[in-house]
Structure formats: C-alpha cells, structure tokens
Enzyme design. Structure first.
Site, PDB file in Angstrom:
ATOM      1  CG  HIS A 143      -1.665  -1.275   1.422  1.00 30.76           C
ATOM      2  ND1 HIS A 143      -2.851  -1.601   0.807  1.00 30.76           N
ATOM      3  CD2 HIS A 143      -1.313  -2.359   2.167  1.00 30.76           C
ATOM      4  CE1 HIS A 143      -3.218  -2.822   1.178  1.00 30.76           C
ATOM      5  NE2 HIS A 143      -2.303  -3.313   2.002  1.00 30.76           N
ATOM      6  CB  SER A 169      14.138  21.310 -16.574  1.00 28.03           C
ATOM      7  OG  SER A 169      13.335  22.477 -16.661  1.00 28.03           O
ATOM      8  CE  LYS A 195      12.614  18.470 -12.190  1.00 27.15           C
ATOM      9  NZ  LYS A 195      11.409  18.906 -12.944  1.00 27.15           N
ATOM     10  CD  GLU A 206       9.056  11.373 -16.307  1.00 28.71           C
ATOM     11  OE1 GLU A 206       8.129  12.137 -16.586  1.00 28.71           O
ATOM     12  OE2 GLU A 206      10.201  11.781 -16.013  1.00 28.71           O
TER      13      GLU A 206
END
Ligand code: ARG
Length: 450
Positions: free
Chosen positions: A155, A276, A282, A289
């Site tokens: 969980h 980025s 970043k 992804e």
C-alpha cells in the site's frame, strides 16, 4: 503491380482503393518472404512441378533478391500492392516469365502467415536475449548494493525490512518469466502454413513438410483452413510483449519514485537523464516515464489484435492485414524500451536509505509467537505498544527493555535488539524471503538461467 489485375478486372484500381488498402508495413518481412519463396520453389522442383533448370534459375533469381534485401538495395515501387507482389515483380525483372511459376500451389494467404511466423520467431529470439541481458543488469546491481537494507512496501507504506538486492531481484524474476513466455510462444509460432494455399490445399502434389524443413520450422500445419485463418500466434506474441511492457512500466514507476529527493534511492547517470529547459537544477528520468507511457499503446495493441479476430468467418479476410502494424508496433516498443531502460539501470548507482524502525514490528510479534503466544494476541500486544509510542510522539528508536517487558512478561531485555532493520533481515529464514542467504541463492539461480 498487383498479382490479380487483367483477367477478370477491366479497370485499374481506384486511387481511393489503393491508398486505403495498401499497407507498406509488411516491407520489413522482405527477407522472410524471399526465404519462404526459396523454400517453396525448391519444394516445387522436388515435387516435379518445376524442372531442374527452372528450379535453379528461380532459386538463383530469389538468391539475388535476398542479397538486395539484406544490403538494402531492393527497390520497392509504390505500385507494388504488398511485399509479396514486390518480390514476384522483381523476380520477373530478373528471370522473366518463369517468375509466373513461383506462385504454383501457393496463395498470399499461406504466404503472409508464413512470413509473419518467420519474422516473429526471429523477433522473439532477439527479445529473449534482450530480456536475459536486462536480468543480468539487475543481478549486477543487486550484487553492487551488497547488504543494504530498504523497507518493502505494501500500500506504498513501509512494511518489512528487506535487502535492497531482494527488491531488485523481484523485478529480475518477472523478466525471466517474460523471456520464458516468449520461448513458449515460439512453440506455437514455429509452425509452417506453407502449402495450405488459399484455404483448402491444392490438387498439385505439394510437400508442405519439405518446405517446413527447408525453412527450419519445427512443425507443419494440420488443417489448411486453420493455417490461413488463425492469428492467435500473433496475439500471443503481442500478449508476451504487453506483459513485458507492463513489468517494465512497474519497474519504471519505482525508478521514478526512487530518484526523487523524497526517496533518494538511486542516482542516474547524466547520459541517461534529461534536463529541464526552465529549471537548471532538474535531472529527469524521461526514459522510465516514456516506458511507462508507451506501455499504454502496447496494451492497446493487445486489445486490438484480440478484437481483430473476433467475428471473422473462416478463413482469410483482409481484416487480418491489420495484424502486422499492431504486432510490429508492440515489438518495436518493447525492443526500444528494453534497450533504453536497461542502459539507464546499468549506469545508475543505487543507495539505500534507512527504513523506519517500525518495519520491525512484525519481527517483534514473531518473538512472542516463538514463545507460544498466538499470533493474533502478539499482533494486538505489539499494536498496543505502537499506538502508545505514536500517542507520545515516539518510535521504536528509543523504546527501552523495561517498556518492552511492561508490555508483556515473556519479552526479554535482549529483545530490544530486534528493533533494528538489519537484525530483522538477519533473522529471516524462509526460502525466497528477504534475507542475504536468499539473495545469494537467487543470484546463483538467475545467473544460471540467463
Ligand atoms: N497484405 C495482405 C495481408 O497482410 C496479404 C495477403 C493478401 N491476401 C489476399 N487474399 N488479398 O494480409
């Protein structure tokens, strides 16, 4: 060119028909189409349906096309209806009218099924190699993290202490099964449909077993209608790809979480991350992804290939042409995902954070169980201790032996040592559980498999 104009057709195909029905995605099966044609021509020669001279001229012409296919010089024409038409047209350019005998006892219906089976057999072998080398990358990283301990999660809440390696190897086992699924699928892909003809076989004395043997295929079709109508072998390949993509997607999701500053479990190399355009600090895990994102379309391919077969009367229907785009897309996506993601993991450095000491709660309950207390009671006792500590803003970190014994008289002062994630892992004894012994056994087993 089409293989059917003239004859009963007085008019040329309409532009609308051509642009709607022609799908050049089959061009990547050029080498397989030529290999199938060579096997067919040889079989025709042995069956006496071509003379020895005709057979050698035809095979020589096809050999030349095979060279053109492999060196990239083969010239497709927009006017070729499909890859089969391209090969027959080119053969005519090389050997003249004799090319017209190649299609003896054959139809594009058995031909296209053969081409796709040959293509997918080879693709499966490559995907298996990629999956196995991915497994090796995970095993290497599992070795590199040594005896580092992390929390397992259920969980997405910290659950039990486990070796970091155990977590990485969980993903390796999934990929081992993915490779095995492709191996199983090949058992059903590696069946030659050549000789099934349009759907009912032929009045000519063809020898389907000889063609299959020539092509190195393990089996021959048993029913010509099944051979040209069925695409469950394609669906199975896409299912293998989709399940592999879903495994890669779950792994990607974890990598994305792990490289966040909140987790801090992994640092990716600059070469496998992106920056980025706006925020100079970043470093983004775009490969992971995109693997997660691309898995969606492969699941779509699976839905489409399964649905494509539904409601088709036997035998061949042009609907089946759509199978190729789907399976090629699924396969290309998996191939690219395996390459990119395994590179990202191979060049990453994994580092273990300390789990919350709460992850030892089950170990504490198991201490009581070892002293004859029913598990349900032990769960209740430790749960009470947790509630009490939480109420006072404390954790297992600074609980004392006295407090433990006050909780239940069977606790002993040394039980306090259980409240350490590393001790929790060291106490683990179950086969396949989260212990360093189990990790060592798994690494040996995985290395021997790949
Ligand atoms: N392009 C077709 C396909 O992919 C080849 C088979 C065509 N057969 C036919 N009878 N029109 O399925």
């Amino acid at each position: 060119m089409t293989l059917w104009s003239g004859g009963r057709f007085a008019d040329d195909p309409a532009e609308e028909l051509w642009s709607f029905t022609v799908d050049h995605s089959d061009r990547r099966m050029l080498g397989d189409d030529v290999a199938g044609s060579i096997a067919h021509a040889s079989m025709l020669g042995r069956a006496g349906l071509l003379t020895a001279d005709e057979t050698s001229a035809m095979v020589a012409g096809l050999d030349q096309i095979a060279i053109e296919a492999s060196d990239g010089s083969f010239n497709f024409l927009d006017s070729d209806e499909d890859v089969h038409s391209s090969v027959e047209r080119r053969l005519g350019e090389i050997i003249g009218d004799l090319a017209g005998k190649l299609h003896t006892g054959r139809s594009r219906n058995d031909q296209v099924a053969l081409d796709l089976r040959l293509y997918l057999k080879r693709a499966a072998a490559t995907r298996i190699i990629q999956l196995e080398s991915f497994v090796q990358v995970l095993v290497d990283q599992a070795e590199a993290v040594g005896d580092a301990v992390v929390p397992s999660y259920t969980h997405l809440q910290q659950a039990q202490a486990v070796p970091f390696a155990h977590h990485l190897l969980a993903h390796a086992w999934m990929l081992v099964r993915d490779a095995a699924r492709f191996t199983d699928a090949v058992g059903r892909i590696d069946v030659s449909p050549l000789g099934a003809g349009a759907s009912g076989g032929s009045s000519l004395s063809l020898d389907p077993a000889a063609s299959a043997e020539n092509l190195g295929m393990a089996k021959v079709f048993d029913n010509s209608m099944d051979a040209v109508a069925s695409r469950d072998f394609v669906a199975e390949f896409v299912w293998c790809s989709a399940q592999s993509m879903v495994h890669l997607s779950r792994l990607s999701e974890e990598l994305i979480l792990w490289c966040s500053s909140e987790f801090g479990w992994v640092t990716f190399s600059d070469a496998f991350t992106t920056g980025s355009s706006a925020m100079p600090q970043k470093k983004n895990p775009d490969i992971a992804e995109l693997v997660r994102g691309k898995s969606a379309a492969v699941i779509g391919d699976l839905t489409a290939i399964v649905t494509l077969q539904k409601g088709l009367p036997l035998t061949y229907n042009r609907d089946l042409q759509e199978d190729k785009r789907l399976v090629f897309h699924a396969d290309d996506t998996l191939a690219g995902s395996l390459a990119a993601l395994s590179g990202m993991i191979a060049t990453a450095s994994f580092h273990a954070p300390s789990p919350d000491v709460w992850v030892t709660a089950l170990d504490l309950a198991e201490v009581l169980v070892g002293r004859g207390i029913p598990f349900r009671t032990a769960h209740h006792i430790v749960g009470g201790l947790v509630a009490d500590l939480v109420a006072h803003g404390r954790t297992f970190d600074n609980v004392t032996s006295e407090e433990l014994i006050a909780c239940h008289e069977v606790f002993k002062p040394e039980d306090i040592n259980c409240l350490d994630p590393a001790v929790s892992v060291a106490a683990r004894v179950t086969r396949g559980g989260g212990s360093m012994e189990s990790v060592a056994t798994q690494i040996v087993a995985l290395r021997s498999r790949v």
